[in-house]
Design a protein around this motif. Structure first.
Motif, mmCIF file in Angstrom:
data_model
loop_
_atom_site.group_PDB
_atom_site.id
_atom_site.type_symbol
_atom_site.label_atom_id
_atom_site.label_comp_id
_atom_site.label_asym_id
_atom_site.label_seq_id
_atom_site.Cartn_x
_atom_site.Cartn_y
_atom_site.Cartn_z
ATOM 1 N N ASN A 29 6.367 10.920 3.952
ATOM 2 C CA ASN A 29 7.742 11.020 4.090
ATOM 3 C C ASN A 29 7.740 10.296 5.709
ATOM 4 O OD1 ASN A 29 10.643 11.964 4.057
ATOM 5 N ND2 ASN A 29 9.882 12.734 6.044
ATOM 6 N N LEU A 30 8.687 9.362 5.612
ATOM 7 C CA LEU A 30 8.837 8.570 6.819
ATOM 8 C C LEU A 30 10.369 8.658 7.214
ATOM 9 C CD1 LEU A 30 7.564 5.142 8.215
ATOM 10 C CD2 LEU A 30 9.793 5.388 8.185
ATOM 11 N N CYS B 184 14.369 9.434 -1.596
ATOM 12 C CA CYS B 184 15.219 9.578 -0.115
ATOM 13 C C CYS B 184 15.860 10.742 0.007
ATOM 14 C CB CYS B 184 15.965 8.241 -0.153
ATOM 15 S SG CYS B 184 16.783 7.937 1.387
ATOM 16 N N ARG B 185 16.008 10.993 1.108
ATOM 17 C CA ARG B 185 16.912 12.178 1.561
ATOM 18 C C ARG B 185 17.854 11.464 2.706
ATOM 19 N NH1 ARG B 185 17.129 16.923 5.413
ATOM 20 N NH2 ARG B 185 14.811 16.188 6.223
ATOM 21 N N VAL C 177 20.159 8.531 9.800
ATOM 22 C CA VAL C 177 18.856 8.982 9.571
ATOM 23 C C VAL C 177 18.470 9.239 8.000
ATOM 24 C CG1 VAL C 177 17.281 10.595 10.358
ATOM 25 C CG2 VAL C 177 19.053 9.897 11.837
ATOM 26 N N HIS C 178 17.635 8.761 7.548
ATOM 27 C CA HIS C 178 17.105 8.827 6.326
ATOM 28 C C HIS C 178 15.717 9.113 6.445
ATOM 29 C CE1 HIS C 178 20.759 6.429 5.638
ATOM 30 N NE2 HIS C 178 20.621 6.739 4.262
ATOM 31 N N ASP C 179 15.337 10.231 5.339
ATOM 32 C CA ASP C 179 13.880 10.310 5.065
ATOM 33 C C ASP C 179 13.544 9.644 3.827
ATOM 34 O OD1 ASP C 179 13.273 12.096 7.242
ATOM 35 O OD2 ASP C 179 12.945 13.951 5.940
ATOM 36 N N TYR C 180 12.399 8.895 3.919
ATOM 37 C CA TYR C 180 12.019 8.100 2.849
ATOM 38 C C TYR C 180 10.818 8.573 2.146
ATOM 39 C CZ TYR C 180 15.571 4.763 4.202
ATOM 40 O OH TYR C 180 16.653 4.116 4.667
ATOM 41 N N TRP C 181 10.664 8.751 0.944
ATOM 42 C CA TRP C 181 9.571 9.332 0.364
ATOM 43 C C TRP C 181 8.697 8.069 -0.465
ATOM 44 C CZ3 TRP C 181 12.303 13.225 -3.361
ATOM 45 C CH2 TRP C 181 13.144 14.119 -2.642
ATOM 46 N N ASN D 76 0.760 -1.277 0.069
ATOM 47 C CA ASN D 76 0.089 -0.032 -0.086
ATOM 48 C C ASN D 76 0.825 1.507 -0.001
ATOM 49 O OD1 ASN D 76 -3.036 -0.724 0.241
ATOM 50 N ND2 ASN D 76 -1.946 -2.261 1.503
ATOM 51 N N TYR D 77 2.129 1.110 0.289
ATOM 52 C CA TYR D 77 2.955 2.248 0.590
ATOM 53 C C TYR D 77 4.371 2.275 -0.560
ATOM 54 C CZ TYR D 77 0.075 3.380 4.247
ATOM 55 O OH TYR D 77 -1.071 3.491 5.084
#
Length: 237
Positions: free
Chosen positions: A160-161, A139-140, A146-150, A133-134
């Motif tokens: 964003n997770l 990614c940042r 630490v990463h931000d996942y789009w 579903n996602y």
């Protein structure tokens, strides 16, 4: 629509803010995606790519900082459709750091070097629901931990997770809650009803808005570039 010029303009703010290493924000663009490749990707993912992301793929391919994940600075990477198709067609075991898929949990595993820590916390049904579903697409890199996942969801919303490898319990709570906001499978809802149901459930939780879907693609990308600028700008407080 997010155009190539928009991305260049957003990135220019990061270049201007970094007086020491502006070259870290050199951008590279992928070739624009064809309608055929996007259709092939949708077939493999078994999900419709939202119109906003489809337009980005077709207008400017994808983009990334050339020095993505260098340890001295935050950088962004959004893979092109061709690269994602190749990853999916040669998918391996995510335990070994391969792209088993673009589902959010599998994507995290691939970028996390195949570590299995989450397997000890998340049950199989949760992983299955999140991956179906996602769909992660960018990614940042913030630092080694630490990463931000789009990602986007089946309602065409973006989110964003933030994943911090030192906060596994919190990460797992956010991932599990992504399942909780989904409408139950036995509810016969049309697209608008599913979206409203999801947004209604999200409103119950008081965590930061970027944990859950609800952004437009433009909002997500602008937020990510602004976060980079904030990270390297002098503190004005």
């Amino acid at each position: 629509m997010i155009s190539r010029d928009t991305i260049i303009a957003l990135n220019a703010r990061a270049v201007a803010a970094d007086t020491e290493y502006p070259e870290r924000f050199d951008l590279a663009f992928a070739a624009p995606a064809t309608a055929q490749d996007i259709a092939a990707l949708e077939t493999l993912l078994n999900i419709r790519i939202p119109d906003q992301l489809r337009a980005l793929y077709q207008e400017c391919g994808a983009f990334r900082h050339v020095h993505y994940d260098d340890s001295y600075g935050q950088t962004i990477a959004l893979d092109g459709v061709g690269a994602v198709l190749e990853q999916l067609r040669t998918a391996g075991d995510r335990r070994y750091g391969s792209h088993a898929g673009q589902g959010l949990v599998d994507f995290i595993h691939a970028h996390w070097g195949g570590r299995s820590d989450l397997d000890d916390i998340l049950d199989e049904e949760t992983v299955k629901l999140v991956n179906e579903n996602y769909i992660a697409f960018g990614c940042r890199y913030i630092n080694d931990d630490v990463h931000d996942y789009w990602y986007f969801d089946r309602n065409g919303m973006f989110g964003n997770l933030r994943f911090d490898q030192d906060e596994l319990d919190y990460n797992s709570w956010k991932i599990e809650t992504l399942c909780d906001v989904l409408p139950p499978g036995d509810l016969a809802l049309d697209a608008a009803q599913r979206r409203a149901h999801t947004l209604g459930n999200i409103a119950i939780y008081s965590e930061p808005h970027d944990t859950f879907p609800g952004m437009t693609l433009r909002e997500l990308i602008a937020y990510q570039f602004a976060a980079i600028v904030a990270s390297i700008s002098p503190d004005t407080d």
